[in-house]
Design a protein around this motif. Structure first.
Motif, PDB file in Angstrom:
ATOM      1  N   ALA A   1       9.399   5.165  -1.570  1.00 24.90           N
ATOM      2  CA  ALA A   1       9.324   4.751  -2.962  1.00 24.90           C
ATOM      3  C   ALA A   1      10.609   5.175  -3.672  1.00 24.90           C
ATOM      4  N   PRO A   2      10.958   4.542  -4.803  1.00 23.92           N
ATOM      5  CA  PRO A   2      12.197   4.893  -5.506  1.00 23.92           C
ATOM      6  C   PRO A   2      12.333   6.377  -5.830  1.00 23.92           C
ATOM      7  N   ASP A   3      11.212   7.050  -6.133  1.00 18.33           N
ATOM      8  CA  ASP A   3      11.293   8.488  -6.450  1.00 18.33           C
ATOM      9  C   ASP A   3      11.074   9.366  -5.222  1.00 18.33           C
ATOM     10  N   ALA A   4      10.948   8.740  -4.040  1.00 16.28           N
ATOM     11  CA  ALA A   4      10.798   9.446  -2.745  1.00 16.28           C
ATOM     12  C   ALA A   4       9.532  10.276  -2.655  1.00 16.28           C
TER      13      ALA A   4
ATOM     14  N   ILE B   1       0.863  -1.186   0.000  1.00 20.89           N
ATOM     15  CA  ILE B   1       0.000   0.000   0.000  1.00 20.89           C
ATOM     16  C   ILE B   1       0.895   1.230   0.000  1.00 20.89           C
ATOM     17  N   THR B   2       0.588   2.200  -0.848  1.00 21.14           N
ATOM     18  CA  THR B   2       1.362   3.443  -0.861  1.00 21.14           C
ATOM     19  C   THR B   2       0.575   4.554  -0.172  1.00 21.14           C
ATOM     20  N   PHE B   3       1.274   5.339   0.641  1.00 18.42           N
ATOM     21  CA  PHE B   3       0.698   6.495   1.326  1.00 18.42           C
ATOM     22  C   PHE B   3       1.613   7.699   1.107  1.00 18.42           C
ATOM     23  N   LEU B   4       1.084   8.900   1.354  1.00 15.02           N
ATOM     24  CA  LEU B   4       1.892  10.110   1.223  1.00 15.02           C
ATOM     25  C   LEU B   4       2.903  10.231   2.352  1.00 15.02           C
ATOM     26  N   THR B   5       2.560   9.686   3.520  1.00 13.96           N
ATOM     27  CA  THR B   5       3.435   9.784   4.686  1.00 13.96           C
ATOM     28  C   THR B   5       3.325   8.511   5.520  1.00 13.96           C
TER      29      THR B   5
END
Length: 226
Positions: A39-42, A8-12
């Motif tokens: 993530a790889p692009d931070a 799961i991806t989150f902003l923070t």
């Protein structure tokens, strides 16, 4: 015997800890966060979690994840239990049959859970007034639903407001139903004195909507969702 793994991806990563943060569905523990990394692009945070074996059937295309923290929105307070137990990742299972293992997490918890009886309707207005997600919607001064979302219309000349009307109140919404802002106070002064009319204290403080159908069109069939 191992269960499925989900990303799961989150902003923070606020409130999320590797090996400590739980995943819950309807307050039942169904998994544990096993890794938190950039993530790889931070630009986002990648959260990896391992779920119990039986949870595999819940990982479908329209499943939703979000972080449960103490929040104040639309006059309601949620997530107070996390002050003692710590934040956790909430889950709402979807209706799709297509499996999925990678998701984009919601930054704000959903107002409406999947399967809640009722219907969602779309309103158009020149401005949002004092409404927010979670603001109440009244029918004959009974809370019949809530604002589930809002956005600026193309061209910037108005706003679109989504409201979810709970069952059984949704059957009173027809194609001729009128919605209006129920915020504030209506004060009338006449020979009989002062008369104050308002929906509720909540609508005075945080805003709200109300709806009613004109008497001559109450025989119309219920309006379709959306």
């Amino acid at each position: 015997d191992k269960g499925p793994t989900v990303t799961i991806t989150f902003l923070t990563a606020e409130g999320l800890e590797k090996g400590k943060t739980k995943l819950r569905y309807k307050d039942v523990e169904i998994g544990l966060v096993t890794d938190v990394a950039l993530a790889p692009d931070a630009s986002r945070v990648l959260v990896t979690a391992e779920l119990v074996k039986d949870a595999k059937k819940y990982l479908v295309e329209d499943a939703r994840f979000w972080v449960v923290r103490p929040r104040i929105s639309g006059g309601t307070v949620s997530g107070l239990g996390t002050l003692l137990s710590g934040s956790y990742v909430g889950m709402d299972i979807g209706k799709s049959d297509k499996p999925r293992s990678e998701f984009v997490g919601l930054e704000v918890p959903p107002v409406i859970a999947t399967g809640l009886p009722g219907r969602e309707f779309v309103l158009h207005a020149p401005n949002i007034g004092s409404l927010d997600v979670g603001s109440p919607v009244y029918f004959r001064r009974l809370q019949a639903g809530q604002v589930s979302g809002h956005s600026l219309e193309k061209g910037g000349k108005g706003v679109t407001i989504k409201v979810f009307i709970n069952s059984p109140y949704d059957k009173f919404v027809t194609t001729n139903t009128r919605f209006w802002q129920a915020s504030g106070i209506d004060v009338t002064l006449d020979a009989n004195g002062i008369r104050v009319d308002t929906q509720s204290i909540v609508s005075i403080l945080i805003g709200g909507l109300a709806f009613e159908t004109p008497a001559e069109s109450t025989d119309l069939p219920p309006a379709a969702a959306d």
